[in-house]
Design a protein around this motif. Structure first.
Motif, mmCIF file in Angstrom:
data_model
loop_
_atom_site.group_PDB
_atom_site.id
_atom_site.type_symbol
_atom_site.label_atom_id
_atom_site.label_comp_id
_atom_site.label_asym_id
_atom_site.label_seq_id
_atom_site.Cartn_x
_atom_site.Cartn_y
_atom_site.Cartn_z
ATOM 1 N N PHE A 21 0.797 -1.215 0.000
ATOM 2 C CA PHE A 21 0.000 0.000 0.000
ATOM 3 C C PHE A 21 0.828 1.263 0.000
ATOM 4 C CE2 PHE A 21 0.474 -0.624 4.509
ATOM 5 C CZ PHE A 21 -0.052 -1.864 4.819
ATOM 6 N N VAL A 195 -3.327 -7.711 5.458
ATOM 7 C CA VAL A 195 -3.614 -7.192 4.122
ATOM 8 C C VAL A 195 -2.831 -7.993 3.086
ATOM 9 C CG1 VAL A 195 -3.634 -5.135 2.669
ATOM 10 C CG2 VAL A 195 -3.914 -4.898 5.142
ATOM 11 N N ASP A 196 -3.455 -8.238 1.963
ATOM 12 C CA ASP A 196 -2.834 -9.010 0.883
ATOM 13 C C ASP A 196 -1.863 -8.133 0.105
ATOM 14 O OD1 ASP A 196 -2.113 -10.595 -1.234
ATOM 15 O OD2 ASP A 196 -4.147 -11.136 -1.827
ATOM 16 N N THR A 197 -0.620 -8.080 0.585
ATOM 17 C CA THR A 197 0.459 -7.351 -0.091
ATOM 18 C C THR A 197 1.691 -8.250 -0.126
ATOM 19 O OG1 THR A 197 1.501 -6.387 1.880
ATOM 20 C CG2 THR A 197 -0.419 -5.204 0.957
ATOM 21 N N ASP A 217 -7.604 -8.570 4.038
ATOM 22 C CA ASP A 217 -8.214 -7.425 3.383
ATOM 23 C C ASP A 217 -7.507 -7.104 2.073
ATOM 24 O OD1 ASP A 217 -10.362 -6.712 5.006
ATOM 25 O OD2 ASP A 217 -9.098 -5.571 6.385
ATOM 26 N N ASP A 218 -8.256 -6.451 1.191
ATOM 27 C CA ASP A 218 -7.677 -5.931 -0.042
ATOM 28 C C ASP A 218 -6.862 -4.683 0.290
ATOM 29 O OD1 ASP A 218 -8.179 -6.105 -3.257
ATOM 30 O OD2 ASP A 218 -7.875 -4.032 -2.596
ATOM 31 N N PRO A 219 -5.694 -4.508 -0.329
ATOM 32 C CA PRO A 219 -4.865 -3.351 0.006
ATOM 33 C C PRO A 219 -5.496 -1.999 -0.312
ATOM 34 C CG PRO A 219 -3.949 -4.550 -1.867
ATOM 35 C CD PRO A 219 -5.020 -5.408 -1.292
ATOM 36 N N GLN A 220 -6.503 -1.967 -1.202
ATOM 37 C CA GLN A 220 -7.068 -0.681 -1.599
ATOM 38 C C GLN A 220 -7.673 0.071 -0.421
ATOM 39 O OE1 GLN A 220 -6.705 0.701 -4.692
ATOM 40 N NE2 GLN A 220 -7.458 2.539 -3.637
ATOM 41 N N ASP A 293 -0.928 -5.501 -4.776
ATOM 42 C CA ASP A 293 -1.522 -6.757 -4.315
ATOM 43 C C ASP A 293 -0.443 -7.835 -4.260
ATOM 44 O OD1 ASP A 293 -2.904 -9.476 -4.701
ATOM 45 O OD2 ASP A 293 -4.621 -8.157 -4.393
ATOM 46 N N ARG A 297 -3.996 -14.108 -1.205
ATOM 47 C CA ARG A 297 -5.325 -14.739 -1.144
ATOM 48 C C ARG A 297 -5.471 -15.827 -2.200
ATOM 49 N NH1 ARG A 297 -8.542 -9.171 -1.421
ATOM 50 N NH2 ARG A 297 -6.710 -8.807 -2.771
#
Length: 308
Positions: A21, A195-197, A217-220, A293, A297
């Motif tokens: 992020f 977070v998925d990073t 969670d999605d990084p957005q 991303d 996931r």
């Protein structure tokens, strides 16, 4: 006033901008008209990020930086000032991890986590706040974690440093209040859930299994929170429903929340594929993991499908 106008023409320094992020926030802030200074260890990856932002019409400066080196952090600030004349926002997006039982992780890995996550963040905060006090205004955004509030098994030193991040932010706000600067200089802490990073790929891992966590969670949503904090920072900002729920639960039922989080981390770790011990990228950068991303996931779904 729109949020685009809020950050337009502001100079924003983002540490940890080569992936995750931090990278997403740099792209979004530049799109909104900010002058972005991106910092990370991987100079070639920063060059790619600069090309992407410039191609979209953004204004960006890359400064390769290891935040665990105080001289490098000072040089980062100086480079930003030489190019743009001021720094309006400093985003301390620094965070590496060492995953596994505390005693299975080499002490050198724990020390490196402290050097980056705590000492590196302190170096950035010190440079930024001194500049803001001289300048008369500014925003410091420290990226913590829900681990800042809820300690997590398998991530002992990471959780400890992220708890320190929140404590530092709180203390800075009180000190700024004591000297009458709290209306002009703000300090906020971003506290995401897992977070998925690429963080999970870059982390040192001594757990015996690939790194994973439940319902990532999605990084957005974290990118959006960082962007918003540049103009409206909150001292304690859990990001997303899961982080907010965990934060509230820990305030109300600390012991129960800690036991449940530990059982979740343990169960998730054991679902991962076998993995030999690795230092990841905590000592030396690696080529992998340059996107926002992390693909974690998708990898978890493959692991779960193959286990059925």
């Amino acid at each position: 006033m729109s949020r685009t106008e809020d950050v337009a023409d502001k100079t924003i320094v983002i540490a940890g901008a080569s992936s995750g992020f931090g990278r997403g926030a740099a792209i979004e802030l530049a799109r909104r008209g900010a002058q972005v200074v991106v910092a990370a260890r991987r100079g070639l990856v920063l060059d790619e990020l600069v090309a992407e932002i410039a191609a979209a019409g953004g204004t960006v400066l890359a400064v390769p930086t290891d935040v665990s080196d105080p001289d490098a952090v000072s040089a980062l600030a100086e480079s930003a000032l030489q190019r743009f004349g001021r720094i309006d926002v400093w985003v301390n997006n620094v965070g590496i991890g060492a995953i596994g039982m505390f005693w299975d992780i080499p002490i050198e890995a724990h020390a490196r986590v402290v050097d980056v996550n705590l000492k590196g963040l302190i170096y950035g905060a010190h440079v930024a706040v001194r500049h803001f006090r001289s300048q008369g205004a500014g925003v410091l955004v420290n990226v913590g974690s829900i681990d800042s509030e809820v300690p997590l098994a398998y991530q002992a030193s990471y959780a400890a440093t992220k708890a320190a991040v929140l404590s530092l932010s709180r203390t800075l706000n009180e000190e700024l209040r004591l000297v009458g600067d709290h209306d002009r200089i703000k300090v906020g802490t971003i506290m995401p859930w897992a977070v998925d990073t690429p963080w999970w790929t870059h982390a040192a891992n001594y757990s015996g299994h690939t790194a994973r966590m439940a319902v990532m969670d999605d990084p957005q949503i974290v990118v959006d929170a960082i962007v918003a904090a540049c103009t409206d920072p909150k001292e304690e900002q859990p990001v997303g429903p899961k982080a907010r729920t965990a934060n509230l639960s820990h305030h109300l039922f600390p012991g129960l929340t800690e036991r449940l989080s530990a059982k979740t981390a343990d169960a998730e770790s054991k679902k991962g594929d076998e993995l030999p011990p690795t230092a990841g990228s905590i000592f030396e950068p690696v080529a992998a993991g340059t996107t926002v991303d992390g693909g974690i996931r998708a990898r978890m779904k493959e692991e779960d499908d193959s286990a059925r």
